[in-house]
Design a protein around this motif. Structure first.
Motif, PDB file in Angstrom:
ATOM      1  N   ILE A 250     -25.635  11.449  10.053  1.00  0.00           N
ATOM      2  CA  ILE A 250     -26.028  11.238   8.657  1.00  0.00           C
ATOM      3  C   ILE A 250     -27.548  11.193   8.538  1.00  0.00           C
ATOM      4  N   ALA A 251     -28.198  10.513   9.477  1.00  0.00           N
ATOM      5  CA  ALA A 251     -29.667  10.472   9.469  1.00  0.00           C
ATOM      6  C   ALA A 251     -30.240  11.885   9.519  1.00  0.00           C
ATOM      7  N   HIS A 252     -29.710  12.719  10.411  1.00  0.00           N
ATOM      8  CA  HIS A 252     -30.197  14.094  10.532  1.00  0.00           C
ATOM      9  C   HIS A 252     -29.895  14.896   9.270  1.00  0.00           C
ATOM     10  N   ALA A 253     -28.711  14.682   8.691  1.00  0.00           N
ATOM     11  CA  ALA A 253     -28.343  15.398   7.464  1.00  0.00           C
ATOM     12  C   ALA A 253     -29.286  15.068   6.318  1.00  0.00           C
ATOM     13  N   LEU A 254     -29.835  13.850   6.341  1.00  0.00           N
ATOM     14  CA  LEU A 254     -30.756  13.418   5.288  1.00  0.00           C
ATOM     15  C   LEU A 254     -32.216  13.708   5.623  1.00  0.00           C
ATOM     16  N   GLY A 255     -32.448  14.384   6.756  1.00  0.00           N
ATOM     17  CA  GLY A 255     -33.804  14.795   7.085  1.00  0.00           C
ATOM     18  C   GLY A 255     -34.571  13.836   7.962  1.00  0.00           C
ATOM     19  N   TYR A 256     -33.884  12.870   8.587  1.00  0.00           N
ATOM     20  CA  TYR A 256     -34.546  11.914   9.464  1.00  0.00           C
ATOM     21  C   TYR A 256     -34.202  12.232  10.914  1.00  0.00           C
ATOM     22  N   GLU A 257     -35.191  12.639  11.685  1.00  0.00           N
ATOM     23  CA  GLU A 257     -34.972  12.911  13.099  1.00  0.00           C
ATOM     24  C   GLU A 257     -34.742  11.624  13.890  1.00  0.00           C
ATOM     25  N   ASP A 258     -35.396  10.556  13.469  1.00  0.00           N
ATOM     26  CA  ASP A 258     -35.285   9.264  14.145  1.00  0.00           C
ATOM     27  C   ASP A 258     -34.201   8.446  13.441  1.00  0.00           C
ATOM     28  N   HIS A 259     -32.994   8.411  14.003  1.00  0.00           N
ATOM     29  CA  HIS A 259     -31.906   7.714  13.330  1.00  0.00           C
ATOM     30  C   HIS A 259     -32.109   6.200  13.317  1.00  0.00           C
ATOM     31  N   ALA A 260     -32.886   5.680  14.288  1.00  0.00           N
ATOM     32  CA  ALA A 260     -33.176   4.242  14.296  1.00  0.00           C
ATOM     33  C   ALA A 260     -34.046   3.875  13.091  1.00  0.00           C
ATOM     34  N   TYR A 261     -35.008   4.752  12.762  1.00  0.00           N
ATOM     35  CA  TYR A 261     -35.846   4.528  11.578  1.00  0.00           C
ATOM     36  C   TYR A 261     -34.988   4.564  10.313  1.00  0.00           C
ATOM     37  N   PHE A 262     -34.080   5.529  10.252  1.00  0.00           N
ATOM     38  CA  PHE A 262     -33.176   5.627   9.102  1.00  0.00           C
ATOM     39  C   PHE A 262     -32.353   4.343   8.957  1.00  0.00           C
ATOM     40  N   SER A 263     -31.841   3.821  10.070  1.00  0.00           N
ATOM     41  CA  SER A 263     -31.030   2.602  10.030  1.00  0.00           C
ATOM     42  C   SER A 263     -31.844   1.418   9.519  1.00  0.00           C
ATOM     43  N   ARG A 264     -33.116   1.340   9.939  1.00  0.00           N
ATOM     44  CA  ARG A 264     -33.983   0.253   9.460  1.00  0.00           C
ATOM     45  C   ARG A 264     -34.241   0.398   7.962  1.00  0.00           C
ATOM     46  N   LEU A 265     -34.463   1.623   7.522  1.00  0.00           N
ATOM     47  CA  LEU A 265     -34.689   1.895   6.102  1.00  0.00           C
ATOM     48  C   LEU A 265     -33.472   1.480   5.283  1.00  0.00           C
ATOM     49  N   PHE A 266     -32.291   1.832   5.768  1.00  0.00           N
ATOM     50  CA  PHE A 266     -31.049   1.513   5.068  1.00  0.00           C
ATOM     51  C   PHE A 266     -30.856  -0.002   5.007  1.00  0.00           C
ATOM     52  N   LYS A 267     -31.063  -0.683   6.127  1.00  0.00           N
ATOM     53  CA  LYS A 267     -30.862  -2.134   6.150  1.00  0.00           C
ATOM     54  C   LYS A 267     -31.842  -2.845   5.235  1.00  0.00           C
ATOM     55  N   LYS A 268     -33.083  -2.358   5.181  1.00  0.00           N
ATOM     56  CA  LYS A 268     -34.073  -2.975   4.303  1.00  0.00           C
ATOM     57  C   LYS A 268     -33.645  -2.851   2.839  1.00  0.00           C
ATOM     58  N   ALA A 269     -33.053  -1.707   2.482  1.00  0.00           N
ATOM     59  CA  ALA A 269     -32.637  -1.475   1.099  1.00  0.00           C
ATOM     60  C   ALA A 269     -31.341  -2.199   0.749  1.00  0.00           C
ATOM     61  N   GLU A 270     -30.382  -2.212   1.689  1.00  0.00           N
ATOM     62  CA  GLU A 270     -29.045  -2.723   1.389  1.00  0.00           C
ATOM     63  C   GLU A 270     -28.740  -4.096   1.965  1.00  0.00           C
ATOM     64  N   GLY A 271     -29.567  -4.553   2.910  1.00  0.00           N
ATOM     65  CA  GLY A 271     -29.321  -5.856   3.503  1.00  0.00           C
ATOM     66  C   GLY A 271     -28.302  -5.848   4.628  1.00  0.00           C
ATOM     67  N   VAL A 272     -27.716  -4.690   4.906  1.00  0.00           N
ATOM     68  CA  VAL A 272     -26.756  -4.539   6.011  1.00  0.00           C
ATOM     69  C   VAL A 272     -27.057  -3.221   6.719  1.00  0.00           C
ATOM     70  N   THR A 273     -26.602  -3.099   7.951  1.00  0.00           N
ATOM     71  CA  THR A 273     -26.782  -1.845   8.678  1.00  0.00           C
ATOM     72  C   THR A 273     -25.835  -0.791   8.124  1.00  0.00           C
ATOM     73  N   PRO A 274     -26.108   0.493   8.386  1.00  0.00           N
ATOM     74  CA  PRO A 274     -25.172   1.535   7.961  1.00  0.00           C
ATOM     75  C   PRO A 274     -23.756   1.314   8.490  1.00  0.00           C
ATOM     76  N   LEU A 275     -23.631   0.893   9.746  1.00  0.00           N
ATOM     77  CA  LEU A 275     -22.302   0.654  10.325  1.00  0.00           C
ATOM     78  C   LEU A 275     -21.576  -0.480   9.614  1.00  0.00           C
ATOM     79  N   ALA A 276     -22.304  -1.544   9.277  1.00  0.00           N
ATOM     80  CA  ALA A 276     -21.693  -2.673   8.573  1.00  0.00           C
ATOM     81  C   ALA A 276     -21.260  -2.253   7.168  1.00  0.00           C
ATOM     82  N   PHE A 277     -22.093  -1.446   6.509  1.00  0.00           N
ATOM     83  CA  PHE A 277     -21.729  -0.947   5.184  1.00  0.00           C
ATOM     84  C   PHE A 277     -20.440  -0.129   5.255  1.00  0.00           C
ATOM     85  N   LYS A 278     -20.373   0.759   6.229  1.00  0.00           N
ATOM     86  CA  LYS A 278     -19.198   1.613   6.389  1.00  0.00           C
ATOM     87  C   LYS A 278     -17.954   0.765   6.642  1.00  0.00           C
ATOM     88  N   ALA A 279     -18.083  -0.228   7.470  1.00  0.00           N
ATOM     89  CA  ALA A 279     -16.941  -1.100   7.789  1.00  0.00           C
ATOM     90  C   ALA A 279     -16.486  -1.878   6.562  1.00  0.00           C
TER      91      ALA A 279
END
Length: 283
Positions: A250-279
């Motif tokens: 998903i990170a790559h599909a959205l144009g982020y080569e660094d998926h760890a950076y994408f995960s930090r960005l997502f958590k900062k916006a949503e308060g949960v990690t992408p995996l936690a959101f999905k669950a």
């Protein structure tokens, strides 16, 4: 100087949806906002009887019996004054609103007035919302219940979008900031996976970055960068919920080569990690 508060749906609901009935003379709850605020989600009102009013971006909106109305994410508004009104309140995460429906709702920016439901439409909305409310209050852990809730919500949103798609007035002149805001949002939806730079969007619209930012703030109250981040996170949430892609894909599909950076960005916006959101959304 304090900024206008933005209320987040995720702080009140884990399913991307909140639905409640309100009645004549209902008093605000202790934790309910009374002053001007924005929401990061859509709010829909269906008025079954009586009348009420609310202030939206300096305009007093009167909503009467059989009216359907909505408030867009980012619009400044106050709590509905419902001393004489009763009906439904539905808060919806933008992720759950299909792009075609969003186009209808967002293109009503100047014409955003209550829609009067006919008898058939009113009966359909009331039946649908009663069923949605029943399922919404059932155990979230019940098999397929969240899927049923979201399916019923889609039916309501389709009816609402169909109603408002009939209210456009061809030839009506828009202010330059409003027109630019709508053009920007269309480009953003189209290019969000590949373009994240405010200056790149400004170039596509043949205006300066400063002018585009000023226009967005005038039309929506929020900056170009805010809307870019909102759209990125929205697309990420859709992919997490609807697709089988993992977080790295998903990170790559959205144009982020660094998926760890994408995960930090997502958590900062949503308060949960992408995996936690999905669950949470798939439980």
């Amino acid at each position: 100087m304090k900024d206008i508060p933005v209320h987040l749906l995720k702080e009140r609901a884990s399913s991307g949806l909140e639905i409640n009935r309100f009645f004549k003379g209902d008093k605000p709850k202790a934790d309910e906002p009374l002053g001007a605020h924005r929401d990061d989600h859509y709010i829909f009102f269906v008025i079954e009887g009586g009348w009420g009013s609310l202030m939206v971006d300096f305009n007093e909106i009167v909503i009467q019996e059989s009216c359907l109305y909505y408030v867009l994410p980012g619009q400044v508004h106050h709590r509905i004054q419902n001393e004489g009104a009763y009906g439904w309140f539905i808060a919806v995460d933008t992720m759950l609103i299909p792009p075609d429906y969003r186009n209808v709702f967002e293109n009503q920016l100047l014409l955003q007035q209550p829609y009067t439901l006919n008898d058939v439409q009113k009966r359909q909305c009331e039946s649908l919302l009663n069923l949605l409310f029943e399922r919404y209050r059932e155990d979230e852990q019940a098999v397929f219940n969240l899927s049923v809730v979201h399916s019923l919500l889609q039916s309501f949103l389709g009816i609402a979008a169909g109603c408002f798609s009939q209210t456009g007035k061809p030839g009506m002149l828009m202010s330059r900031p409003v027109q630019l805001a709508q053009d920007f949002k269309k480009l953003l939806v189209e290019h969000v996976r590949t373009i994240k730079s405010p200056s790149a969007y400004a170039a596509k619209l043949n205006v300066s970055e400063t002018y585009l930012n000023e226009a967005l703030k005038k039309a929506t109250g929020l900056s170009v960068s805010y809307w870019i981040q909102q759209e990125v996170i929205l697309e990420a949430k859709r992919l997490l919920y609807y697709s089988q892609l993992n977080v790295k894909e998903i990170a790559h599909a959205l144009g982020y080569e660094d998926h760890a950076y994408f995960s930090r960005l997502f958590k900062k916006a949503e308060g949960v990690t992408p995996l936690a959101f999905k669950a949470d959304y798939r439980k």
